[in-house]
Structures are given as structure tokens and as C-alpha cells.
Write a protein that holds these residues in place. Structure first.
Motif, PDB file in Angstrom:
ATOM      1  N   GLU A 335       0.868  -1.180   0.000  1.00  0.00           N
ATOM      2  CA  GLU A 335       0.000   0.000   0.000  1.00  0.00           C
ATOM      3  C   GLU A 335       0.902   1.227   0.000  1.00  0.00           C
ATOM      4  O   GLU A 335       1.849   1.304   0.783  1.00  0.00           O
ATOM      5  CB  GLU A 335      -0.907   0.034   1.241  1.00  0.00           C
ATOM      6  CG  GLU A 335      -1.737   1.325   1.294  1.00  0.00           C
ATOM      7  CD  GLU A 335      -2.773   1.360   2.419  1.00  0.00           C
ATOM      8  OE1 GLU A 335      -2.744   0.485   3.309  1.00  0.00           O
ATOM      9  OE2 GLU A 335      -3.612   2.293   2.401  1.00  0.00           O
ATOM     10  N   ASN A 394      -4.683   4.952  -1.789  1.00  0.00           N
ATOM     11  CA  ASN A 394      -5.894   5.458  -1.141  1.00  0.00           C
ATOM     12  C   ASN A 394      -6.512   6.544  -2.000  1.00  0.00           C
ATOM     13  O   ASN A 394      -5.818   7.445  -2.447  1.00  0.00           O
ATOM     14  CB  ASN A 394      -5.542   6.041   0.225  1.00  0.00           C
ATOM     15  CG  ASN A 394      -5.073   4.967   1.171  1.00  0.00           C
ATOM     16  OD1 ASN A 394      -5.868   4.198   1.688  1.00  0.00           O
ATOM     17  ND2 ASN A 394      -3.760   4.880   1.370  1.00  0.00           N
ATOM     18  N   GLU A 426      -8.152   2.006  -3.008  1.00  0.00           N
ATOM     19  CA  GLU A 426      -8.787   1.795  -1.697  1.00  0.00           C
ATOM     20  C   GLU A 426      -9.750   2.947  -1.427  1.00  0.00           C
ATOM     21  O   GLU A 426      -9.361   4.110  -1.462  1.00  0.00           O
ATOM     22  CB  GLU A 426      -7.731   1.758  -0.584  1.00  0.00           C
ATOM     23  CG  GLU A 426      -6.857   0.527  -0.637  1.00  0.00           C
ATOM     24  CD  GLU A 426      -6.017   0.339   0.636  1.00  0.00           C
ATOM     25  OE1 GLU A 426      -6.144   1.129   1.585  1.00  0.00           O
ATOM     26  OE2 GLU A 426      -5.229  -0.619   0.647  1.00  0.00           O
ATOM     27  N   ASP A 456     -11.566   0.027   2.476  1.00  0.00           N
ATOM     28  CA  ASP A 456     -10.579   0.238   3.527  1.00  0.00           C
ATOM     29  C   ASP A 456     -11.302   0.389   4.865  1.00  0.00           C
ATOM     30  O   ASP A 456     -12.461   0.790   4.899  1.00  0.00           O
ATOM     31  CB  ASP A 456      -9.839   1.538   3.193  1.00  0.00           C
ATOM     32  CG  ASP A 456      -8.467   1.625   3.831  1.00  0.00           C
ATOM     33  OD1 ASP A 456      -8.129   0.744   4.633  1.00  0.00           O
ATOM     34  OD2 ASP A 456      -7.748   2.584   3.510  1.00  0.00           O
ATOM     35  N   LYS A 477     -10.699  -4.717   3.508  1.00  0.00           N
ATOM     36  CA  LYS A 477      -9.627  -4.570   4.497  1.00  0.00           C
ATOM     37  C   LYS A 477     -10.257  -4.423   5.876  1.00  0.00           C
ATOM     38  O   LYS A 477     -10.953  -3.432   6.139  1.00  0.00           O
ATOM     39  CB  LYS A 477      -8.781  -3.337   4.176  1.00  0.00           C
ATOM     40  CG  LYS A 477      -8.004  -3.489   2.876  1.00  0.00           C
ATOM     41  CD  LYS A 477      -7.031  -2.345   2.678  1.00  0.00           C
ATOM     42  CE  LYS A 477      -5.790  -2.529   3.534  1.00  0.00           C
ATOM     43  NZ  LYS A 477      -4.809  -1.440   3.272  1.00  0.00           N
TER      44      LYS A 477
HETATM   45 MG    MG Z   1      -5.631   2.452   2.998  1.00  0.00          MG
END
Ligand code: MG
Ligand code: C2E
Ligand code: MG
Length: 555
Positions: A335, A394, A426, A456, A477
Motif C-alpha cells: 500500500e 488510497n 482503496e 478500507d 480490508k
Molecule cells: Mg488504505
């Protein structure tokens, strides 16, 4: 006894205030004679009409649609509607949703108080009680009523209200230098400008002399800063008085309900004293009543400026945190997490600047850079002969809603030649809950490109599990809150286990965040979690250090 419907109609017919009833979509079902008079349309013409057609031309589209999405009664001070003769007219509007037994609005009652009917400012007709004759804005007593109502609503909804009071800097100099007629002209034009910068749910009023006020419901303190800046910016254009161009500035004082006062008088007093501080500091600026708010507002503005500069000066860097397969401890993904290398303050984490970047829209430029850099780096590792890994970035709410999201993804992938399947976006649950169908359509487009899509911090938002099956995602996640105390708390462990089970049932990859201890990893592995991201394996690393964790391709 009179049947309820006839009684209802008789009450409607007798009142001088204009009333209409619509269905939940906004189609008019009933209208009273005062409403016919106000709009110039007969009852026959009104029934069945889309009520938005009365408002559409002279208000923003968002406002018109919003009226038939209200969940609670709301009052709007300055709404414009169109008369059958084509002229715009200004009045208040109170919308009341009538809920069905399931709590959803099934009808709306729109009430327009007769004392507020007036032809639009441009035609210059005289104003009714409650309005200042010079500017046509609500006067102090009407403002006090409105603030009272807003406080009542704010208390119920646990919301805040900001009161802005503004005075013209050096007004006496203008008045004495150019004469009172010019002074009046300035007040009038200022009133019009204020009316334009405020939203329909706000009230702009003239208090007395050169003092004006704006009351605005806010959801965060920064909202009031935005209004104050709009008001100050509204003054940047010259005023034309007696053939002369003059520039005027304002001093603005702000107070906030409930922190600075519990009623109109207290809020007004606070805002007036804050306005004096703004004047003493030289004018053309705003000040909060609470001094710590000034520091906060100043820090926020400084931070915004520094973020802009950081983008230009390339001060952002990406760190990468591995996602590890707990069965063989191999890195299967990463990530990208942003950091800000500020030359003066050192390394700054995303928690300190992402929220401000979100509010100011700067997040769009930051996010574009992040995606570009993460794609470039991922491809570079592939080219160096490492086993390919999937990289996630993200995506903020702003970015996710932007029209050019897909274009940007495509451009970034093709700029470095990375295949779409190695990029995962995400997003968080809260980004999906406003307009679920639109969100699903957008998600599907990302998936059609071939990119992964993950939710996320799963479990911390409000999404209902029933939606999960409809979301075209590849990955869930699990938020670290569920991982943190799986050892001590059997309920948490049950939730973590259920999320893993659910993901497998829906054929989703499941990544656990925040695994710090061997016990966490053991628990997650034993319960079928595919992928673990946490300090147990590694903190986020520089690109150089992350590369050391990658495995060379064998073939
Ligand atoms: Mg994240
Ligand atoms: P996130 O996307 O949930 O990222 C995971 C965060 O958890 C990271 O914090 C990571 O360092 C931290 N973390 C990972 N493993 C552990 C662990 O075992 N224990 C603990 N206590 N923490 C762990 P970081 O890097 O500070 O990022 C915080 C948040 O900032 C991210 O949460 C994400 O929402 C946001 N963010 C980071 N980079 C970006 C970006 O490029 N764009 C956007 N829009 N947001 C970003
Ligand atoms: Mg997370």
C-alpha cells in the motif's frame, strides 16, 4: 362533524399564507387560493405540475432537488419563484416533510408566509414588515426570530450555527466625504452582494447603520471560515457611487452556537466584540470570538498555503507497506502511503494534512501525484525483475467523485506501461453511502478497466452488510480496531472471524490491517485470512527498503 379533508381544505382556503402539498417526488397535489395568487396559476394548472418548475429558473438546481430530499422541516429565507407572468419574486419558504409509518417522507407541505411575498429586488418594490427598507434584507428582529428557529433545529440535530457580524471599515469617512446619499447607496449595494454570497439556508440581515449579519448553519468550524472569506472577497469589486469608483472593506466578527452563546443576544454580543478586534487589527479580516479559534483558523490557512507550496516543491514522498501472505511470509502486495518531507518540520504524517487537503480540494492534485508515482514505482520494480505485486493507493472522497477519475487512472497506467490488474484503489465505506447507485456505477467502471477495488477500514463505517454483495469490489480490508484485541475480547474475535468468513463467501480477498503481534498473525492465519498488513511484518518503508523485501523472479 365536518370530514377531516373538507376541514383541511377550509383551513387552507381561509389562510392568507400560500400553501401547497406535493407528493414525495414534488408533483403538486393541492394548492390554496393564496398560492394561486402568489404564482398566478389556477389550481387546475397547478395540480399535477412538478413544483420544481416554479423554482428552477431562479435558484440553483441543487437547492431545488434538495427541497424534495429533506428529512426534517427546514426554513429558507430568500427563495425566488417564477410568477406566471415570468417575473421573479422573492419570499421565504418552509418545507415540511410528512413521513409515512416507515419514517420516509411521503408528502411535502410548502408554506410561504404572506408577509414575505415581494417582487424581486431588481424591481425595487417596497418591503414588508421585518425587512430593512433601504436594503430589503431581514432586519434585526426578523434575524432574531430566524436565529431562534435555527437554534431550535440545531439543538435537535446536534449541529452548530455561526453568526457573522460585519461593519464597513472607515464608513464615517465615506459618509462624510461623499455625502449620505452615497453612503446609502453603498449600504444598498453591499446588501445585494451579501444576499448573493450566502446560501438559501442562511439569513443575511441588516442590523443598523453600517452593520450587517449573516447566520449560517455549519457542520464544522471551517464552514464558517469559508463564509467569512466569501463575504470579504465579495468586497473586492469596486462600488460605483456618485460616478466615483470606491473600494470598501469589512471587518467581520464570528461567534458560534453553542460554544460562544446559547441565544441570539449572546451570539450577537460575541460576534460584535470579535468584529471590534478585527477592526483594531486593521480591518479587511475576520476574527472569532473565542481566541483559540483564531489560532486554529490561522494555522489552517498557513497549512493550506504550505501544502500548495509542497506540491510545487515536490516535498511529498511515498512510503510502501507490504501485504504479506501469512502462510509463506511472502510479500504479495503493498500500500502506498503518503508522507510530507517538510524542509523545516521534518516528516509529517498524512493525518496532519490529508483532512485539510480534503476540505480545500488540494487532495485532487495530491491524489493524482500519488497514483502516478505509485504506478511508476510498481512498474520499475517489475522491470527490475521482481515478482510483480499489486499496489494499492488510497483514493479520497473528492477524487472518487471527480468526473475525470477514470481518465486519470488510464493516463497514469499508460504513462508507465503498468497493467491495470497491478493497481488497486482503496476507498472507504462512507464514500459509498450517499448515493449508492451512483457509487456502484462508478465502482463498476473502475473494475471494467481491470483495476482492483477495496474497501478500507471495513467495519468502522455505517454500511449495511446487505449492500456488500452489490458492491463490485475485489478486496475487504478489516480495520485494525478488530485485529487489535482479538486476543482479549471474544466479541471482537467473533466479528473478525465473521468478516473473514463473509469475504470468502463473497469471493473477496481479505486483508487484515494493524497486525502487530504474533498472536494476531496466528489468529488471522488460522481463520483463513489471505493477507496481512501490519507492524508485525513491517512498518511502511521507503521505496529503497521496500525493494529489499521483494523476491526476484525465478524463471
Ligand atoms: Mg488504505
Ligand atoms: P489507511 O489507508 O488505513 O492506512 C493504514 C494506516 O495504518 C497507515 O497509517 C499505516 O502506517 C498504519 N498501520 C499499518 N500497520 C499498522 C499497525 O500494525 N499498527 C498501527 N497502529 N498502525 C498501522 P498512515 O500511513 O499514517 O496513514 C493514515 C491514513 O492516511 C491512511 O489510512 C489513509 O486513510 C490516509 N492516507 C495515507 N496516504 C494517503 C494518500 O496518498 N491519499 C489519501 N487520500 N489518503 C492517504
Ligand atoms: Mg485502513
Amino acid at each position: 362533524m365536518t370530514p377531516p379533508d373538507a376541514l383541511f381544505q377550509a383551513v387552507l382556503d381561509a389562510t392568507s399564507d400560500a400553501v401547497m402539498v406535493t407528493d414525495r417526488a414534488g408533483l403538486i397535489q393541492r394548492a390554496n387560493p393564496a398560492f394561486e395568487k402568489l404564482t398566478g396559476h389556477s389550481r387546475q394548472a397547478l395540480v399535477g405540475m412538478n413544483a420544481r418548475d416554479l423554482f428552477r429558473e431562479h435558484n440553483d438546481e441543487e437547492f431545488c432537488d434538495g427541497l424534495w430530499n429533506l428529512k426534517d422541516r427546514q426554513h429558507f429565507d430568500s427563495v425566488r419563484s417564477k410568477h406566471a407572468d415570468g417575473k421573479a419574486q422573492l419570499h421565504s419558504l418552509t418545507m415540511t416533510p410528512i413521513n409515512d409509518p416507515g419514517g420516509e417522507p411521503s408528502q411535502y407541505v410548502a408554506l410561504i408566509l404572506s408577509e414575505t411575498f415581494q417582487t424581486d429586488a431588481a424591481s425595487g418594490t417596497t418591503r414588508k414588515a421585518g425587512h430593512d427598507p433601504l436594503t430589503g434584507l431581514p432586519d434585526r428582529s426578523l434575524l432574531s426570530d430566524r436565529v431562534g428557529q435555527s437554534i431550535f433545529n440545531a439543538k435537535r440535530a446536534n449541529k452548530s450555527i455561526a453568526m457573522l457580524v460585519m461593519g464597513i471599515d472607515r464608513f464615517t469617512v465615506i459618509n462624510e466625504g461623499l455625502g449620505y446619499a452615497a453612503g446609502d447607496q453603498l449600504l444598498k449595494e453591499l446588501g445585494e452582494r451579501l444576499g448573493k454570497v450566502v446560501r438559501q439556508s442562511d439569513t443575511a440581515a441588516r442590523l443598523d447603520g453600517d452593520k450587517f449579519a449573516v447566520m449560517t448553519p455549519i457542520s464544522a468550524i471551517d464552514d464558517s471560515v469559508i463564509v467569512a472569506e466569501k463575504v470579504l472577497n465579495g468586497m473586492r469589486k469596486a462600488f460605483h457611487l456618485k460616478d466615483e469608483e470606491i473600494f470598501a472593506t469589512l471587518s467581520v466578527g464570528l461567534s458560534v452556537f453553542p460554544t460562544d452563546g446559547k441565544d441570539f443576544d449572546e451570539l450577537l454580543k460575541g460576534a460584535l466584540s470579535a468584529m471590534q478586534f478585527a477592526k483594531q487589527a486593521g480591518g479587511d479580516q475576520y476574527r472569532f470570538f473565542a481566541s483559540d479559534m483564531n489560532t486554529k483558523a490561522k494555522n489552517r490557512l498557513d497549512l493550506e498555503k504550505r501544502i500548495r507550496a509542497a506540491l510545487v516543491n515536490n516535498e511529498f514522498v511515498l512510503y510502501y507497506q507490504p501485504k504479506v501472505n501469512p502462510k509463506n511470509n511472502q510479500v504479495k502486495g503493498g500500500e502506498a502511503l503518503i508522507r510530507w518531507k517538510d524542509p523545516v518540520r521534518g516528516m509529517i504524517g498524512p493525518g496532519e494534512f490529508i483532512p485539510v487537503a480534503e476540505e480545500t480540494g488540494l487532495i485532487v492534485d495530491i491524489g493524482t501525484w500519488v497514483m502516478k508515482e505509485a504506478c511508476r514505482q510498481t512498474k520499475e520494480w517489475q522491470d527490475k525483475g521482481y515478482e510483480p505485486i499489486k499496489m494499492s493507493v488510497n483514493v479520497s472522497a473528492h477524487q472518487f467523485r471527480a468526473k475525470d477519475l477514470l481518465d486519470k487512472v488510464i493516463a497514469n497506467l499508460s504513462a508507465c506501461g503498468l497493467e491495470a490488474k497491478w493497481l488497486e484503489l482503496e476507498i472507504t465505506e462512507s464514500m459509498l453511502m450517499n448515493d449508492i447507485d451512483a457509487a456502484i456505477a462508478r465502482m463498476q467502471k473502475v473494475r471494467d478497466l481491470g483495476c482492483g477495488l477495496s474497501i478500507d477500514d471495513f467495519g468502522t463505517g455505517y454500511s449495511s452488510l446487505s449492500y456488500l454483495g452489490r458492491f463490485p469490489i475485489t478486496t475487504l480490508k478489516i480495520d485494525r480496531a478488530f485485529v487489535r484485541d482479538v486476543q482479549e475480547n471474544t466479541n471482537t474475535a467473533e466479528i473478525a472471524r465473521a468478516i473473514i468468513g463473509l469475504s470468502r463467501g463473497l469471493n473477496l480477498e481479505v486483508v487484515a490491517e494493524g497486525a502487530e503481534l504474533l498472536e494476531h498473525v496466528d489468529f488471522l492465519r488460522d481463520n483463513g485470512c489471505d493477507s496481512i498488513q501490519g507492524f508485525y511484518y513491517s512498518k511502511p518503508l521507503t521505496a529503497l527498503d521496500f525493494e529489499k523485501m521483494l523476491t526476484k523472479k525465478t524463471a
